[in-house]
Motif scaffolding. Sequence first.
Motif, PDB file in Angstrom:
ATOM      1  N   VAL A   9      -0.426  -8.736   4.848  1.00  0.00           N
ATOM      2  CA  VAL A   9       0.200  -7.650   4.098  1.00  0.00           C
ATOM      3  C   VAL A   9      -0.142  -7.781   2.618  1.00  0.00           C
ATOM      4  N   ASP A  10      -0.102  -8.991   2.120  1.00  0.00           N
ATOM      5  CA  ASP A  10      -0.446  -9.244   0.714  1.00  0.00           C
ATOM      6  C   ASP A  10      -1.901  -8.855   0.435  1.00  0.00           C
ATOM      7  N   GLN A  11      -2.789  -9.172   1.361  1.00  0.00           N
ATOM      8  CA  GLN A  11      -4.211  -8.817   1.200  1.00  0.00           C
ATOM      9  C   GLN A  11      -4.393  -7.303   1.168  1.00  0.00           C
ATOM     10  N   ARG A  12      -3.682  -6.585   2.027  1.00  0.00           N
ATOM     11  CA  ARG A  12      -3.773  -5.118   2.030  1.00  0.00           C
ATOM     12  C   ARG A  12      -3.259  -4.538   0.724  1.00  0.00           C
ATOM     13  N   LEU A  13      -2.160  -5.097   0.221  1.00  0.00           N
ATOM     14  CA  LEU A  13      -1.627  -4.627  -1.064  1.00  0.00           C
ATOM     15  C   LEU A  13      -2.611  -4.899  -2.197  1.00  0.00           C
ATOM     16  N   GLN A  14      -3.207  -6.074  -2.200  1.00  0.00           N
ATOM     17  CA  GLN A  14      -4.192  -6.420  -3.228  1.00  0.00           C
ATOM     18  C   GLN A  14      -5.386  -5.465  -3.170  1.00  0.00           C
ATOM     19  N   ASN A  15      -5.867  -5.148  -1.966  1.00  0.00           N
ATOM     20  CA  ASN A  15      -6.986  -4.218  -1.809  1.00  0.00           C
ATOM     21  C   ASN A  15      -6.616  -2.820  -2.269  1.00  0.00           C
ATOM     22  N   ALA A  16      -5.377  -2.398  -1.993  1.00  0.00           N
ATOM     23  CA  ALA A  16      -4.928  -1.070  -2.407  1.00  0.00           C
ATOM     24  C   ALA A  16      -4.832  -0.977  -3.925  1.00  0.00           C
ATOM     25  N   VAL A  17      -4.377  -2.033  -4.569  1.00  0.00           N
ATOM     26  CA  VAL A  17      -4.198  -2.016  -6.021  1.00  0.00           C
ATOM     27  C   VAL A  17      -5.529  -2.209  -6.746  1.00  0.00           C
ATOM     28  N   TYR A  18      -6.312  -3.179  -6.348  1.00  0.00           N
ATOM     29  CA  TYR A  18      -7.525  -3.556  -7.077  1.00  0.00           C
ATOM     30  C   TYR A  18      -8.823  -3.094  -6.420  1.00  0.00           C
ATOM     31  N   GLY A  19      -8.755  -2.542  -5.234  1.00  0.00           N
ATOM     32  CA  GLY A  19      -9.957  -2.143  -4.521  1.00  0.00           C
ATOM     33  C   GLY A  19     -10.477  -3.284  -3.665  1.00  0.00           C
ATOM     34  N   THR A  20     -11.356  -2.948  -2.743  1.00  0.00           N
ATOM     35  CA  THR A  20     -11.940  -3.958  -1.860  1.00  0.00           C
ATOM     36  C   THR A  20     -12.849  -4.869  -2.669  1.00  0.00           C
ATOM     37  N   PRO A  21     -12.697  -6.177  -2.533  1.00  0.00           N
ATOM     38  CA  PRO A  21     -13.551  -7.083  -3.299  1.00  0.00           C
ATOM     39  C   PRO A  21     -15.019  -6.957  -2.885  1.00  0.00           C
ATOM     40  N   LYS A  22     -15.915  -7.026  -3.874  1.00  0.00           N
ATOM     41  CA  LYS A  22     -17.353  -6.922  -3.608  1.00  0.00           C
ATOM     42  C   LYS A  22     -17.972  -8.302  -3.524  1.00  0.00           C
ATOM     43  N   ILE A  23     -19.048  -8.381  -2.773  1.00  0.00           N
ATOM     44  CA  ILE A  23     -19.824  -9.610  -2.692  1.00  0.00           C
ATOM     45  C   ILE A  23     -20.881  -9.542  -3.789  1.00  0.00           C
TER      46      ILE A  23
END
Length: 156
Positions: A9-23
């Motif tokens: 859930v924390d990971q989904r919230l982080q992705n929603a706020v900051y966007g999907t992390p890029k490689i």
Amino acid sequence: MANEEKSAVDQRLQNAVYGTPKINPDEQRRYLGTFRERVCLTISVAQLGERDWSDALRLELKKGIGKLVFLNGNLDDEQLRPYMRAAVQEHASFTLKTDPEFSTAPEKLAVVVAAKTAVYQSPVDVAKHYPNLSNPVSQVKSPAKQGFWQRLFHSR
């Protein structure tokens, strides 16, 4: 189990706020949105001003390895037109990258030819890859267009 659920859930919230992390985001910024291992040829902004490298682009596209052309859309249309024309003639797809992260500084890249998968080519710099091609810009420029009245009254 509750800890794993909380981290998901924390990971989904982080992705929603900051966007999907890029490689490798720095590498993607350098190569106009693609990875280095996919790159076949690069032309910098400084090299774009020195010579017309559209013949080198055609030769690279004829090899058939890389059929994706990324162009720095923040540059002037007059500078990019020969490369867009070459990509269309060789049946390659091109993409104009206009994000502000792609600057027009001389050391930045203007044209990148890439493949859909990793090809690991070296060198990718156009001057090192095609050292025998030399078309100074002064030779490539077309003559000035004459207006209607000049053609009408100054015909030879």
